[in-house]
Enzyme design. Structure first.
Site: not given
Ligand SMILES: Cc1cc2nc3c(=O)[nH]c(=O)nc-3n(C[C@H](O)[C@H](O)[C@H](O)COP(=O)(O)OP(=O)(O)OC[C@H]3O[C@@H](n4cnc5c(N)ncnc54)[C@H](O)[C@@H]3O)c2cc1C
Length: 408
Positions: A134-135, A388, A391
Site C-alpha cells: 500500500a504505497g 508524498e 509524480s
Molecule cells: C525516502 C522515503 C521516505 C518516505 N517516508 C515516508 C514516511 O515517513 N511515511 C510514510 O508513510 N511513507 C513514506 N514514504 C513512502 C512514500 O510515500 C511511497 O514510497 C510513495 O507513496 C510511493 O509508493 P510506493 O513506493 O509503494 O510505489 P508504488 O505505489 O508501487 O508505485 C510504483 C510506480 O507506479 C506508479 N503508479 C502507481 N499507481 C499508479 C497509477 N494509478 N497511475 C499511474 N502510475 C501509478 C507510481 O507513480 C510509481 O512510479 C517514504 C518513501 C521514501 C522512498
C-alpha cells in the site's frame, strides 16, 4: 484573508536570513559526512534544537503565518543547506502534523513535546502510513487495529514501510484499518508511545539519496495501546465511520478518490523542499560556469552553457511561484479547485530532478564526483518525485480534479 504577495515582509526576511545562516554554517558543511555515514545526524538536530529551529513552536509560527509563505520559505532554506539533514530536522513535523490535525488538545499537549524532546535530549518522531502493498494505493492498507472493549485498548498488527525515523522514533504515529469495508475512510491514526512492546524496527533501507535521513520498516506485532492513543478519540471515530458508511453507499469510487486528495494541503511544503535543492545546485553551477575556463574563456561565455542556466533559474522561479500560491491558498482556506497543491509539488519536484542533472553536466567530470555537492543534490532530488505522492499520482489528482472523471 491575507492578500497573495510575492514579497517577504521584514520579519520574514529576518527569519529567512537566520535560517539561511544555519543552513550555510551548520548544515551544508556537515552534508557530505552524514551522506557517507548514512546515519541520523543527531548533533546537527541538537544544534537546531539549541537555536530553536527544531521545535514545534517554530513550525507552528511559520504554519500560522497568514501570508502562507512561512513554511515554504523555511523549507527552501533548510533544504538548500542539505536535503538529508534537513529531512532529519523536519521529519518529526510529519508525525506532529498528524497529531495536530486529528488529535484532541490533551493528545497534542501530551505527545508532541515527547516527539521533539529538548535540546539536551533530542527525540524524533515517525509517521507510518505506507506499507509494502500500500504505497500509492493507500486504500490497500492492511495494518489492522481492533478494539478490545473489555480493556479499553487497541490491538495493532501489521508492517509499515518507508517510515522516516521509523524504529528510532520516540513516538510513532501509525495509520491502521479499523473498518476494512470503507477503504481509506476506514482508517484511523494511533499514537504508539515510547517503549511499547511489539513495536520494533524492521529493515533499515540503504538509499540512493537523502542518506542522512533514516528510513525503515516498522513492525507492529500484537501492539497494545490504551484507548486514549486513538487520535481524536472513539466517539469522533464512530461518528466519522457512520458518515463514511452512509457515503460509501453512494459509490465506492468517491471514497477512494478522497484518499488521493488527502495530502493535497501538505504537498506545497514538499515542493518548497525541492525548490531548495534545485536552487542549491543552480548556484553551484552558476558559480562554476563563471570561473571554469576552457578555450581561453569562462564556460558561461558559451550560449550552450548560459542558456541552460537561464532555463534552470526560470524553472526554479516558476516552481517557487506555484509553491507560494498553493501554500497561500492552503493557509487561507481557498479550495484547490484545480489541484494547485499537487501542481506545485509535481512541477517543483520534476524541476529539482532536471536542474540537478543539468548542474552535473555544467560541472563536467567534477560534477560527477563526490568532491562537489551537485552529485549528492541530484541523488537527493530523486526523492521529491516519489514521496508524498509520486509524480504520476499528482498528475492523476490534477487530471481528476480538472475533468471530474475517474481517470485511471
Ligand atoms: C525516502 C522515503 C521516505 C518516505 N517516508 C515516508 C514516511 O515517513 N511515511 C510514510 O508513510 N511513507 C513514506 N514514504 C513512502 C512514500 O510515500 C511511497 O514510497 C510513495 O507513496 C510511493 O509508493 P510506493 O513506493 O509503494 O510505489 P508504488 O505505489 O508501487 O508505485 C510504483 C510506480 O507506479 C506508479 N503508479 C502507481 N499507481 C499508479 C497509477 N494509478 N497511475 C499511474 N502510475 C501509478 C507510481 O507513480 C510509481 O512510479 C517514504 C518513501 C521514501 C522512498
Amino acid at each position: 484573508m491575507a492578500e497573495f504577495t510575492m514579497e517577504l515582509n521584514d520579519e520574514q526576511k529576518e527569519v529567512r536570513d537566520w535560517l539561511h545562516g544555519f543552513a550555510a554554517d551548520v548544515i551544508r558543511p556537515a552534508a557530505a559526512e552524514w551522506d557517507e555515514r548514512e546515519e541520523t545526524p543527531w548533533p546537527v538536530i541538537q544544534e537546531a534544537a539549541k537555536v530553536g529551529i527544531y521545535s514545534l513552536d517554530f513550525y507552528a509560527q511559520q504554519y500560522f503565518d497568514a501570508s502562507g509563505l512561512g513554511i515554504p520559505m523555511a523549507m527552501e532554506e533548510l533544504f538548500w543547506g542539505d536535503a538529508g539533514i534537513a529531512l532529519s530536522i523536519v521529519g518529526t513535523g510529519l508525525a506532529a502534523v498528524g497529531v495536530l490535525a486529528n488529535g484532541t488538545e490533551e493528545q497534542i499537549g501530551t505527545w508532541i513535546p515527547q516527539m521533539y524532546g529538548d535540546a539536551n535530549d533530542v527525540k524524533v518522531a515517525a509517521f507510518c502510513s505506507s506499507e509494502p502493498d500500500a504505497g500509492s494505493d493507500v486504500a490497500s492498507m492492511r495494518t489492522r487495529a481492533v478494539y478490545d472493549e473489555a480493556k479499553d485498548e487497541w490491538v495493532i498488527n501489521g508492517t509499515k514501510t518507508w517510515a522516516t525515523n521509523g524504529g528510532i522514533a520516540n513516538v510513532h504515529v501509525v495509520v491502521a484499518v479499523v473498518d476494512p469495508e470503507l477503504g481509506s475512510k476506514g482508517h484511523a491514526s494511533f499514537i504508539i508511545p515510547p517503549g511499547t512492546p511489539g513495536c520494533s524496527q524492521g529493515q533499515k533501507f540503504k538509499k540512493h539519496g537523502i542518506r542522512a535521513s533514516h528510513t525503515a520498516e516498522v513492525v507492529l506485532d500484537g501492539v497494545r495501546v490504551p484507548g486514549s492513543c486513538l487520535l481524536g478519540g472513539k466517539e469522533k471515530l464512530d461518528e466519522r465511520l457512520a458518515r463514511a458508511r452512509e457515503k460509501a453507499k453512494q459509490g465506492g469510487e468517491r471514497v477512494k478518490n478522497a484518499a488521493m486528495a488527502t495530502f493535497e494541503a501538505s504537498r506545497p511544503a514538499v515542493g518548497a523542499m525541492a525548490v531548495g535543492t534545485a536552487r542549491a545546485a543552480y548556484e553551484v553551477a552558476l558559480d562554476y560556469a563563471t570561473t571554469r575556463q576552457q578555450f581561453g574563456r569562462p564556460i558561461i561565455d558559451n550560449q550552450g552553457v548560459a542558456f541552460q542556466l537561464a532555463d534552470m533559474r526560470t524553472q526554479i522561479d516558476a516552481a517557487r511561484l506555484l509553491v507560494w500560491r498553493a501554500s497561500w491558498m492552503a493557509v487561507n482556506g481557498k479550495p484547490f479547485t484545480a489541484a494547485e497543491g499537487s501542481m506545485s509539488k509535481l512541477f517543483a519536484s520534476e524541476t529539482a530532478k532536471k536542474v540537478t542533472a543539468q548542474a552535473i553536466q555544467i560541472l563536467g567530470g567534477n560534477g560527477y564526483t563526490r568532491e562537489y555537492p551537485v552529485e549528492r543534490m541530484h541523488r537527493d532530488a530523486a526523492i521529491y518525485t516519489i514521496f508524498e505522492g509520486t509524480s504520476e499520482i499528482q498528475r492523476l489528482v490534477i487530471a481528476r480534479t480538472l475533468s471530474g472523471m475517474p481517470i485511471r
